[in-house]
Write an enzyme that holds these catalytic residues in place. Structure first.
Site, PDB file in Angstrom:
ATOM      1  N   GLU A 187       0.829  -1.213   0.000  1.00 40.70           N
ATOM      2  CA  GLU A 187       0.000   0.000   0.000  1.00 40.70           C
ATOM      3  C   GLU A 187       0.861   1.259   0.000  1.00 40.70           C
ATOM      4  OE1 GLU A 187      -2.875  -0.535   3.192  1.00 40.70           O
ATOM      5  OE2 GLU A 187      -4.175  -1.637   1.834  1.00 40.70           O
ATOM      6  N   GLU A 382      -5.394  -8.516  -1.142  1.00 40.24           N
ATOM      7  CA  GLU A 382      -6.120  -8.236   0.103  1.00 40.24           C
ATOM      8  C   GLU A 382      -7.559  -7.912  -0.251  1.00 40.24           C
ATOM      9  OE1 GLU A 382      -4.781  -5.356   2.989  1.00 40.24           O
ATOM     10  OE2 GLU A 382      -2.677  -5.796   2.544  1.00 40.24           O
TER      11      GLU A 382
END
Ligand code: BGP
Length: 484
Positions: A187, A382
């Site tokens: 991220e 995810e």
């Protein structure tokens, strides 16, 4: 229809599951300073995440594992064999883990790596291989050595690139026969949302007017490090693949007012600039224009442009939890959030107990859009629902809400694949319950496997199969055909 070689599995990160924060030579990482602020609403992500120099000093002076929840995790460090056996029982083909930099180089600057840390991951990967589970390794998942955050200004200082590459080289060489799929920065776009856990930057250490420039410079150093790590990986393990990794924060306009459409466009553009750089090998012009407008000056090393261009990511991975809605007029409207991306409430969507808007079709939209943009294989690394689970008197955990969530999201992936998108695999987040990234709670659970631990780390730590465990097992066995 899912392809035959589709990688079904799950995702974890060292800092949230391993525990053993001070065992076998491990150094302190930035996440070892994260604590659940009980006095603050769990939906107030900004306040939960914000960290001061004083908070860091307090954390360094404390041995507490109760309030610094990531220190206890779920003791995956000692119980990984039991957990992998359960993943294998579900039929996992792939497990995403991260290597904690601080187990290999405790402060990030040591001459020689810590053998005990290297051995731990070697054993872990061998255990996965025993069951034919492909490991996917994140090199940097909110786990920067605290020493570098304190003494090198986190990723702001360019020397950190070399320290990181030394770590990469060490692990690529050691695991060259064991690991084929790698990710550089988890991220990477969270640099602005929570700079300390992402890149080791503490806001109160810098003049406010310079802060944005400092973040942009640090993330530029991430980009260069990521490209050079990709180069290194291909030299050391030619058949291996390196992915970039973003949070896909899909943004919708509130309505067809062109002003709102423009706002949503700008927001999506900003979210995707991180993968633009890592896939296309150059900065989009809008970022350079923004720097010029704001007087932001970024130091490019002599060969940086060439490096970015020459060593792009092999595939694009992303996390997907929710979509959000932006509006030029938010007055009086309900604001909902999740991991620091707030927006107005979407009347068409349900919200999780933590305020995240559940949008399965948004996953299909994201896949189509990313594939159109990059024409590279995509990997969902995810996705999942954080919820409170209850153990019934007979010991069962009936998480129908989770099954429902996954059923709809997997159907959305299937739809995108049918429309021609190349998807490599699907790794639901927190396939076993673990400590939450944003709030450090144990009670925010994502897993197919229940872990009997409370927020303060007390409890037996025993693992139990939830109803979703049997359901996901069937999904994998049928290669995504049986979602009932
Ligand atoms: C992502 C992170 C993960 C993870 C997940 C769920 O942003 O990469 O580390 O934990 O979100 O978030 P949370 O645990 O805060 O519910």
């Amino acid at each position: 229809m899912f392809p035959q070689n589709f990688l079904w599995g799950g995702a974890t990160a060292a800092n949230q599951c391993e525990g053993a924060w001070n065992v076998d030579g491990k150094g302190l990482s930035v996440s070892d300073c994260s604590r659940w602020k009980k006095e603050v609403d769990v939906k107030d992500y900004k306040a939960q995440h914000s960290i001061t120099s004083k908070d860091i000093e307090d954390a360094m002076a404390s041995d507490d594992e109760k309030i610094y929840g990531k220190r206890h995790g779920i003791d995956f460090y000692h119980r990984y064999k039991e957990d992998i056996k359960l993943f294998a029982e579900m039929g996992f083909k792939c497990l995403r883990v991260s290597i904690a930099w601080t187990r290999i180089f405790p402060n990030g600057i040591e001459e020689n790596p810590n053998e005990k840390g290297l051995q731990f991951y070697e054993d872990l990967f061998n255990e996965l291989r025993k069951y034919n589970i492909e490991p996917m390794v994140t090199l940097h998942h909110y786990e920067m050595p605290l020493y570098l955050a304190n003494n090198f200004d986190g990723w702001y200082r360019r020397e950190v690139i070399d320290l990181f590459l030394k770590f990469c080289k060490t692990v690529f060489n050691r695991y060259k026969n064991l690991v084929k799929y790698w990710l550089t920065f988890n991220e990477i776009d969270s640099v602005f949302r929570h700079p300390f856990t992402t890149i080791g930057i503490v806001e109160d250490r810098y003049p406010p007017e310079k802060f944005e420039e400092i973040i942009y410079q640090s993330v530029h150093n991430n980009f260069v490090a990521s490209a050079l790590a990709t180069k290194l990986l291909h030299e050391i393990i030619p058949e291996a693949k390196m992915g970039c990794m973003i949070t896909r924060t899909l943004t919708y306009p509130e309505n067809c007012n062109p002003e709102n459409i423009y706002l949503a466009l700008k927001d999506n553009q900003k979210n995707l600039y991180y993968s633009d750089v890592q896939v296309r090998g150059e900065y989009p012009t809008h970022i350079k224009k923004e720097w010029a407008r704001k007087g932001i000056k970024i130091d490019f090393g002599e060969n940086d442009e060439e490096i970015l261009k020459k060593y792009p990511a092999d595939f694009v991975s992303f996390s997907y939890y929710q979509s959000r809605v932006v509006s030029i007029d938010t007055a009086g409207k309900e604001i909902v959030g999740g991991n620091l991306t707030t927006g107005v409430k979407n009347p068409y969507l349900k919200t999780s107990d933590w305020g995240w808007q559940i949008d399965p079709l948004g996953l299909c939209i994201s896949l189509i859009d990313l594939y159109d943009r990059y024409q590279k294989p995509l990997f969902i690394v995810e996705n999942g629902l954080g919820a409170v689970d209850k153990i019934e008197a007979d010991g069962s955990i009936i998480d129908d809400y989770r099954i429902d969530y996954f059923r709809q999201h997997i159907a959305a992936i299937s739809k995108a694949i049918d429309e021609g998108v190349e998807v490599m695999g699907y790794l639901p987040w927190g396939c076993i319950d673990m400590v939450s990234m944003s709030t450090c709670q144990m009670s925010k659970r994502y897993g197919f496997i229940y872990v009997d631990l409370n927020d303060d780390g007390s409890g037996s730590g025993n693992r139990y199969r939830k109803k979703s465990f049997e359901w996901y097992k069937k999904v994998i066995a049928s290669n995504g055909d049986d979602l009932n």
